[in-house]
Design an enzyme around this catalytic site. Structure first.
Site, PDB file in Angstrom:
ATOM      1  N   ARG A 130       0.964  -1.220   0.028  1.00  0.00           N
ATOM      2  CA  ARG A 130      -0.119  -0.052   0.060  1.00  0.00           C
ATOM      3  C   ARG A 130       0.905   1.197   0.029  1.00  0.00           C
ATOM      4  NH1 ARG A 130      -1.993  -3.701   3.793  1.00  0.00           N
ATOM      5  NH2 ARG A 130      -4.158  -4.377   3.238  1.00  0.00           N
ATOM      6  N   LYS A 155      -1.504  -2.202   7.692  1.00  0.00           N
ATOM      7  CA  LYS A 155      -3.034  -2.168   7.919  1.00  0.00           C
ATOM      8  C   LYS A 155      -3.235  -3.262   8.984  1.00  0.00           C
ATOM      9  CE  LYS A 155      -7.479  -1.578   5.780  1.00  0.00           C
ATOM     10  NZ  LYS A 155      -8.113  -1.531   4.332  1.00  0.00           N
ATOM     11  N   HIS A 261      -3.256   3.075  -6.030  1.00  0.00           N
ATOM     12  CA  HIS A 261      -3.713   1.906  -5.530  1.00  0.00           C
ATOM     13  C   HIS A 261      -3.834   0.881  -6.574  1.00  0.00           C
ATOM     14  CE1 HIS A 261      -4.388  -0.284  -1.797  1.00  0.00           C
ATOM     15  NE2 HIS A 261      -5.695  -0.680  -2.265  1.00  0.00           N
ATOM     16  N   ARG A 264      -1.187  -1.741  -7.097  1.00  0.00           N
ATOM     17  CA  ARG A 264      -1.373  -2.844  -5.992  1.00  0.00           C
ATOM     18  C   ARG A 264      -2.430  -3.845  -6.438  1.00  0.00           C
ATOM     19  NH1 ARG A 264      -1.239  -4.729  -0.493  1.00  0.00           N
ATOM     20  NH2 ARG A 264      -3.207  -5.295   0.414  1.00  0.00           N
ATOM     21  N   HIS A 287      -3.702  -9.823   3.437  1.00  0.00           N
ATOM     22  CA  HIS A 287      -5.078  -9.836   3.733  1.00  0.00           C
ATOM     23  C   HIS A 287      -5.252 -10.625   4.983  1.00  0.00           C
ATOM     24  CE1 HIS A 287      -6.301  -8.315  -0.616  1.00  0.00           C
ATOM     25  NE2 HIS A 287      -5.923  -7.495   0.053  1.00  0.00           N
ATOM     26  N   TYR A 296      -9.697 -10.963  -6.815  1.00  0.00           N
ATOM     27  CA  TYR A 296      -8.872 -10.640  -8.193  1.00  0.00           C
ATOM     28  C   TYR A 296      -9.210 -11.862  -9.165  1.00  0.00           C
ATOM     29  CZ  TYR A 296      -6.489  -7.182  -5.431  1.00  0.00           C
ATOM     30  OH  TYR A 296      -6.126  -5.952  -4.604  1.00  0.00           O
TER      31      TYR A 296
END
Length: 313
Positions: A130, A155, A261, A264, A287, A296
């Site tokens: 990120r 994150k 972004h 990514r 994640h 994706y």
């Protein structure tokens, strides 16, 4: 608001989350005529959150952020339990696919960038970081010999390891030398401090002047810390890369509604197209839930595996 700040830092929330929560709490207080949230009670949450949906037509993610800020205010700051809230109108979250650039589009964009913006963009596409994770990298987080980048407090406050592309090892080595030279000059002027997370500056008083803790992409200016009086060199701002990326998209003739972004998203999609398994991609992206990474597959598989009937005529 001071208590809110203290609670956020005790819970190790990110700076951006703290700023967002403070903003929503101020708006909540203003909405209820500047009454104290304790006097308003938890019953004041529903009309405010509904006002965001009906009166201001905010997005579902914005309403959720405001709602979470108020839950945090009552539960964590004021110590008041929030019971079942009836009459709450939650905005339906739309299912949107991420904007992904093709390999050729990524190549065109990168070729038109130079300096810091190019190296940052190459890192974002080559590692899947990120933008906040990228600009807050420290010198100690780059392991050139192992070919890895260590992401600290990403994150959700999680650490992880990202793959370092071979083609970026020499550019990063040059960047590390530039940071070392800048840091040496700062030390000669009696400065050379970098901000440390949490209370590490108390535990390790000299760590802020060590090269390892300097930002990999330092700011051009130094700012004085109000609390200690030290002159700190922070990291570069996001806005420089964001502006350069938008301008480059126009120069490259790319009309997708892409942002930084999107690099990514492109990283994950292109890995999937190349045969990397979804679990590995989940780990590289950081994640928590595999369902987040599965989006994706909806970007890549229908396009790659489906033939239009028009092509069969």
């Amino acid at each position: 608001m001071d208590v809110v700040c203290i609670t956020c830092r005790r819970r190790h929330l990110s700076r951006r989350t703290e700023e967002a929560y403070r903003l929503w709490i101020r708006q909540y207080i203003a909405f209820h005529g500047r009454r104290h949230p304790r006097d308003v009670g938890t019953a004041g949450i529903v009309p405010f959150v509904n006002h965001l949906a009906i009166g201001r037509s905010v997005a579902a993610s914005t309403q959720s952020q405001a709602f979470n800020a108020l839950l945090f205010l009552y539960r964590d700051v004021l110590g008041i339990e929030v019971e079942h809230l009836s009459g709450l109108n939650r905005i339906q979250r739309l299912s949107r696919l991420p904007v992904v650039l093709t390999i050729d589009e990524v190549r065109r964009v990168l070729s038109l960038l130079d300096g810091y913006p190019r190296l940052l963009a190459e890192l974002l596409y080559g590692t899947g970081l990120r933008i906040t994770e990228c600009i807050t990298l420290r010198v100690k987080d780059v392991d050139l010999e192992a070919g890895a980048i260590n992401v600290r407090c990403g994150k959700g406050g999680k650490d992880r390891t990202a793959v370092l592309p071979r083609v970026l090892r020499e550019p990063l080595k040059r960047q590390l030398l530039r940071v070392a030279q800048l840091h040496k000059a700062d030390l000669a002027r009696g400065r050379g401090h970098a901000p440390l997370p949490g209370n590490l500056d108390r535990k390790y008083p000299t760590a802020s002047q060590s090269l390892g803790w300097q930002f990999l992409f330092p700011s051009r200016v130094v700012r004085q810390c109000d609390g200690t009086g030290r002159w700190l060199r922070w990291h570069t701002a996001e806005t420089g890369l964001q502006k350069a990326f938008k301008q480059t998209l126009a120069l490259a003739g790319i009309h997708k509604h892409a942002s930084v972004h999107s690099l990514r998203h492109s990283f994950a999609t292109h890995l999937l197209a190349g045969g990397t398994d979804i679990r590995t991609i989940q780990l590289l992206l950081g994640h928590r839930n595999l369902k987040t990474t599965m989006i994706y597959t909806h970007v890549e598989q229908p396009v790659r595996q489906t033939t239009s009937p028009l092509d069969l005529l």
